[in-house]
Design a protein around this motif. Sequence first.
Motif, PDB file in Angstrom:
ATOM      1  N   ASP A 192       0.516   4.230  -2.676  1.00 57.67           N
ATOM      2  CA  ASP A 192       0.207   5.617  -2.295  1.00 57.67           C
ATOM      3  C   ASP A 192       1.248   6.584  -2.859  1.00 57.67           C
ATOM      4  O   ASP A 192       0.913   7.660  -3.366  1.00 57.67           O
ATOM      5  N   SER A 224      -6.134  -8.449  -7.199  1.00 56.28           N
ATOM      6  CA  SER A 224      -5.298  -7.266  -7.387  1.00 56.28           C
ATOM      7  C   SER A 224      -4.826  -7.199  -8.836  1.00 56.28           C
ATOM      8  O   SER A 224      -5.062  -6.195  -9.518  1.00 56.28           O
ATOM      9  N   CYS A 241       0.833  -1.209   0.000  1.00 55.40           N
ATOM     10  CA  CYS A 241       0.000   0.000   0.000  1.00 55.40           C
ATOM     11  C   CYS A 241       0.865   1.255   0.000  1.00 55.40           C
ATOM     12  O   CYS A 241       0.521   2.255  -0.638  1.00 55.40           O
ATOM     13  N   SER A 284      -7.746  -6.212   1.015  1.00 53.59           N
ATOM     14  CA  SER A 284      -8.772  -5.209   0.684  1.00 53.59           C
ATOM     15  C   SER A 284      -8.161  -3.825   0.549  1.00 53.59           C
ATOM     16  O   SER A 284      -8.562  -3.041  -0.315  1.00 53.59           O
ATOM     17  N   GLU A 285      -7.188  -3.519   1.416  1.00 52.60           N
ATOM     18  CA  GLU A 285      -6.509  -2.205   1.322  1.00 52.60           C
ATOM     19  C   GLU A 285      -5.817  -2.073  -0.042  1.00 52.60           C
ATOM     20  O   GLU A 285      -5.833  -1.009  -0.660  1.00 52.60           O
ATOM     21  N   PHE A 309      -6.595  -3.732  -2.847  1.00 53.06           N
ATOM     22  CA  PHE A 309      -7.603  -3.668  -3.918  1.00 53.06           C
ATOM     23  C   PHE A 309      -8.157  -2.248  -4.048  1.00 53.06           C
ATOM     24  O   PHE A 309      -8.333  -1.728  -5.141  1.00 53.06           O
ATOM     25  N   GLU A 310      -8.470  -1.652  -2.890  1.00 51.85           N
ATOM     26  CA  GLU A 310      -9.051  -0.304  -2.931  1.00 51.85           C
ATOM     27  C   GLU A 310      -8.092   0.655  -3.638  1.00 51.85           C
ATOM     28  O   GLU A 310      -8.503   1.497  -4.447  1.00 51.85           O
ATOM     29  N   ARG A 311      -6.819   0.507  -3.342  1.00 53.71           N
ATOM     30  CA  ARG A 311      -5.830   1.389  -3.993  1.00 53.71           C
ATOM     31  C   ARG A 311      -5.695   1.070  -5.481  1.00 53.71           C
ATOM     32  O   ARG A 311      -5.496   1.971  -6.291  1.00 53.71           O
ATOM     33  N   ASN A 312      -5.791  -0.217  -5.828  1.00 55.00           N
ATOM     34  CA  ASN A 312      -5.794  -0.568  -7.263  1.00 55.00           C
ATOM     35  C   ASN A 312      -6.935   0.152  -7.972  1.00 55.00           C
ATOM     36  O   ASN A 312      -6.765   0.678  -9.075  1.00 55.00           O
ATOM     37  N   ILE A 313      -8.084   0.159  -7.312  1.00 50.57           N
ATOM     38  CA  ILE A 313      -9.280   0.755  -7.933  1.00 50.57           C
ATOM     39  C   ILE A 313      -9.098   2.264  -8.084  1.00 50.57           C
ATOM     40  O   ILE A 313      -9.360   2.830  -9.144  1.00 50.57           O
ATOM     41  N   LEU A 314      -8.615   2.908  -7.026  1.00 49.59           N
ATOM     42  CA  LEU A 314      -8.464   4.367  -7.084  1.00 49.59           C
ATOM     43  C   LEU A 314      -7.367   4.775  -8.078  1.00 49.59           C
ATOM     44  O   LEU A 314      -7.447   5.828  -8.700  1.00 49.59           O
TER      45      LEU A 314
END
Length: 519
Positions: free
Chosen positions: A115, A176, A111, A146-147, A149-154
């Motif tokens: 970032d 991912s 992550c 999940s952390e 994946f969320e960053r992949n999406i954003l």
Amino acid sequence: MAMQDKVRELLELRTKARLGGGEKRIEKQHSQGKMTARERIAMLLDEGSFEELDMFVTHRCTNFGMDKEHPLTDGVVTGYGTIDGRLVYVFAQDFTISGGSLSEMHAAKICKVQDLAMKMGAPVIGINDSGGARIQEGVNSLAGYSEIFERNILASGVVPQISAIFGPCAGGAVYSPALTDFVMMVKNTSYMFLTGPKVVKTVLGENVTTEELGGASVHGSKSGVAQLVVEDETEGIAMIRRLLSYLPSNNMETTPEVECTDPIERVEDSLNAIIPDNPNKPYDIKQVIASIVDHGEFLEIAPMYAKNIITGFARMGGMSVGVVANQPSHMAGVLDINASRKGARFVRFCDAFNIPIVTLVDVPGFLPGTAQEYGGVITHGAKLLYAYGESTIPKVTVTLRKSYGGSHIVMGCKQLRNDVNYAWPTAEIAVMGADGAVEVLYAKEIKAETDPQKQMEAALAKKTEYNNLFCNPYNAARYGYIDDVIEPRNTRYRVIKALRAIQTKRLENPAKKHDNLPL
Ligand code: HXC
């Protein structure tokens, strides 16, 4: 402790971290034809450019005796460096430490680079080689995934994300890579599946090997999950470097332009003879692509999946372009569910990253039949239509031969905000082919003829009339739907001139929260 001792301690810790799970496990990795995480990163990045982060991170788990060992790095090597001098962020899972399994801290390291990449506007390259969730960490591992994946999406559509699968990638871990722009797999040493062969056997009673279920050839040709399949890791790493050379570092940048040493006015006489006289005869569209792009260099994306449509990157006059082309030598270049999905995903990637699209059209239509209709070809075909229609990048379309009906519209027609539409003199742009049209319009009239010979002659006369009227580029050119009919051998020059002229294109879509692409 004296300063020198402290420095020595630091160096010892570094050496320990660099050894990962130790010599034995490294040997095992090598014996399987796999490189270690550090070897992969070293080969991927410009020499000496790697700056490692979080080398001293360890896990925080105490279950199942985990408190007895705290290997440095926690099974993933992360950091940044350059590729051809351009900043990239990387993570490479280290199978020699707990099988590269993903813990809370392992996830936190990934992550962190995600970032940083978002803040800096740089691509993220992830090298996956992992046994999945760190079993001892339970839900903390799921939270870690999940952390990520969320960053992949954003990050999707903001910075290019490339996933290389250089070992196992199973269970939810596959998501991912699936959320990133490109998935690469290595033949024989990598696999991806949601549920492994054992579960398949238990639930479905099916016997299937790892390779059959989720090997590189399956995902490269059947499922389309992997767009890049390579023989070995060395080839894969070279391909990632090459792929990045076509891409901007983020969605605010334009694509890197290189000096063009292939003359832009190079004419290709062979193109004046490439379309067979018989309209039902195929030819290889890749020959056309190779002869119009700089030095014939084309990086094909998903070459083994939905071969009826070709997608890939090239340069024209030094500019990066995405090429989308129907392939007459596979299923006559017809559009079906898979071709629509493949094309749509590629067009959307290009649009997100400001890469102009060159579309080469020779398409007889959409594939008819119950299999396609039941599979939702309407929705999937709409994806390709949507992708072209929503895109705001510069777009040049060249129609080589057939361009019929719905497929004419979908493949970058003028009204989908395409900028320049050229056609070869061999183009046939119409609602449908002559056979179908005459059947619909004149069936009754022709059947009224009692003599079969006369029936045939009447049908032929109508088809000739239809062909003369519609199966050419000039009818569309008459209305301005085609900007010019060009000599095939001049295609390279004309397309590059068009691309140069439309480079400054400005087009905005209406403000919205997000679109509702037909999924
Ligand atoms: C903890 C693991 C691990 C895991 C492997 N190891 N997978 N440790 N959690 N998930 C450890 C092993 O204990 C072993 O430790 C070392 O890594 C190497 O593993 P081997 O089994 O010796 O390697 P190999 O024979 O090459 O087999 C590789 C493998 C196998 C096929 C990947 O390890 C395996 O089946 N692992 C479990 C896969 C799995 O079920 N994962 C959870 C899926 S559920 P030592 O100390 O002996 O070297 C999941 C959910 C994700 O991932 C959900 C996300 C949303």
